[in-house]
Scaffold this motif. Structure first.
Motif, PDB file in Angstrom:
ATOM      1  N   ALA A   1      -8.236  -5.394  -2.372  1.00 55.09           N
ATOM      2  CA  ALA A   1      -8.526  -3.980  -2.613  1.00 55.09           C
ATOM      3  C   ALA A   1      -7.985  -3.540  -3.961  1.00 55.09           C
TER       4      ALA A   1
ATOM      5  N   THR B   1      -2.535  -2.041  -7.319  1.00 52.47           N
ATOM      6  CA  THR B   1      -2.181  -0.621  -7.378  1.00 52.47           C
ATOM      7  C   THR B   1      -2.036  -0.190  -8.835  1.00 52.47           C
TER       8      THR B   1
ATOM      9  N   VAL C   1       0.840  -1.182   0.000  1.00 51.51           N
ATOM     10  CA  VAL C   1       0.000   0.000   0.000  1.00 51.51           C
ATOM     11  C   VAL C   1       0.879   1.237   0.000  1.00 51.51           C
TER      12      VAL C   1
ATOM     13  N   SER D   1     -11.869  -7.356  -7.758  1.00 54.01           N
ATOM     14  CA  SER D   1     -11.449  -6.929  -6.424  1.00 54.01           C
ATOM     15  C   SER D   1     -12.672  -6.751  -5.551  1.00 54.01           C
TER      16      SER D   1
ATOM     17  N   LEU E   1      -9.608   0.796  -2.388  1.00 53.14           N
ATOM     18  CA  LEU E   1      -8.670   1.157  -1.332  1.00 53.14           C
ATOM     19  C   LEU E   1      -8.968   2.563  -0.826  1.00 53.14           C
TER      20      LEU E   1
ATOM     21  N   THR F   1      -8.078  -9.683  -6.066  1.00 55.89           N
ATOM     22  CA  THR F   1      -7.419  -8.963  -4.981  1.00 55.89           C
ATOM     23  C   THR F   1      -8.445  -8.517  -3.945  1.00 55.89           C
TER      24      THR F   1
ATOM     25  N   VAL G   1      -3.511  -5.984  -2.738  1.00 58.96           N
ATOM     26  CA  VAL G   1      -3.910  -4.706  -3.321  1.00 58.96           C
ATOM     27  C   VAL G   1      -3.461  -4.624  -4.775  1.00 58.96           C
TER      28      VAL G   1
END
Length: 264
Positions: free
Chosen positions: A261, A235, A3, A108, A112, A259, A233
């Motif tokens: 998030a 990203t 994160v 997901s 997030l 995932t 996560v």
């Protein structure tokens, strides 16, 4: 995946680590008594609101920013990409030399935000490993039925050696095992531990360069026909892209990704 955000204080970080150490030691002497002692000394607290009771209380669970599947991109899972995706279009993917994502589908559970980032940090960095079951349950709930019908093998994104030493456990393998148990699937070891820098300080281009070619299948490992790669996560997609390419190179015909998030 890690994160990339400022870390607000985790008031119960030290107790969570102490609790985990006590319970590991107690495997030799009787876990029940150790759990009672740990709960007396360090009461279980919600990762989001910090109130005592559960690792994730009902109120906080209800308020999580659940990702709307009907608005998400059907290919890469971006939260609002159903009509025109800003994440897996030719311009964005062209920057990394791709025409399409290397996986066949991605989903997901949540977006997030402060609350979901706190769950991930409390699990990974504060040692509250019981949160993995909450995360796996939410992830299993958004896995499309067609994916589950294909009986995929769950593939972990293994932690780097540095992350394993820092945390004392492989969070990627923990998440894969928890999800596999939830959906009744196997979670065979497939990917070798990557030699990559910590992603948290890197931007999009840096993450992609950092992960390029970083995953390889374990010697002698053959990927099942259908695989489901799991990570905490999403990203930039760099970790999942690299893992998906390695899994496909190992023989998988259908590669899916899931995932907890998703950054938006």
């Amino acid at each position: 995946m890690t994160v990339a955000a400022e870390r607000p204080p985790l008031p119960h970080a030290a107790p969570a680590r102490l609790r985990e150490r006590l319970l590991r030691t107690a495997e030799l002497y009787g876990r029940g008594a150790a759990e009672a002692l740990a709960e007396t000394l360090w009461p279980t607290r919600c990762a989001v609101c910090d109130l005592p009771g559960e690792v994730l209380c009902d109120d906080c669970r209800l308020r999580l920013p659940y990702l709307d599947w009907w608005r998400a991109c059907p290919r890469c899972g971006a939260p609002f990409g159903r009509v025109q995706c800003s994440e897996c279009n030719p311009v964005v993917l062209g920057v990394v030399g791709l025409e399409k994502p290397p996986f066949d589908g991605c989903a997901s559970a949540v977006v997030l935000d402060d609350a979901t980032a706190r769950i991930v940090r409390t699990w990974k960095d504060a040692g509250e490993r019981r949160l993995v079951h909450e995360m796996a349950a939410l992830m299993a709930s958004v896995a499309p039925p067609a994916w589950l019908a294909a009986r995929p093998a769950v593939v972990a994104v293994p932690a780097t050696a540095a992350a394993l030493r820092r945390r004392g456990f492989d969070h990627g393998s923990d998440l894969a095992r928890a999800l596999a148990a939830r959906i009744g699937a196997d979670a065979p070891p497939l990917l070798a531990r990557p030699k990559a820098r910590d992603q948290r300080s890197l931007g999009r281009r840096g993450r992609i360069a950092n992960m390029e070619g970083r995953f390889l299948a374990l010697p002698g490992a053959d990927a099942p026909e259908t695989t489901l790669i799991v990570d905490d996560v999403y990203t930039t997609g760099s970790t999942l892209f690299a893992a998906a390419q390695a899994v496909r190179a190992a023989g998988a015909r259908q590669v899916l990704a899931l995932t907890f998030a998703r950054v938006w």
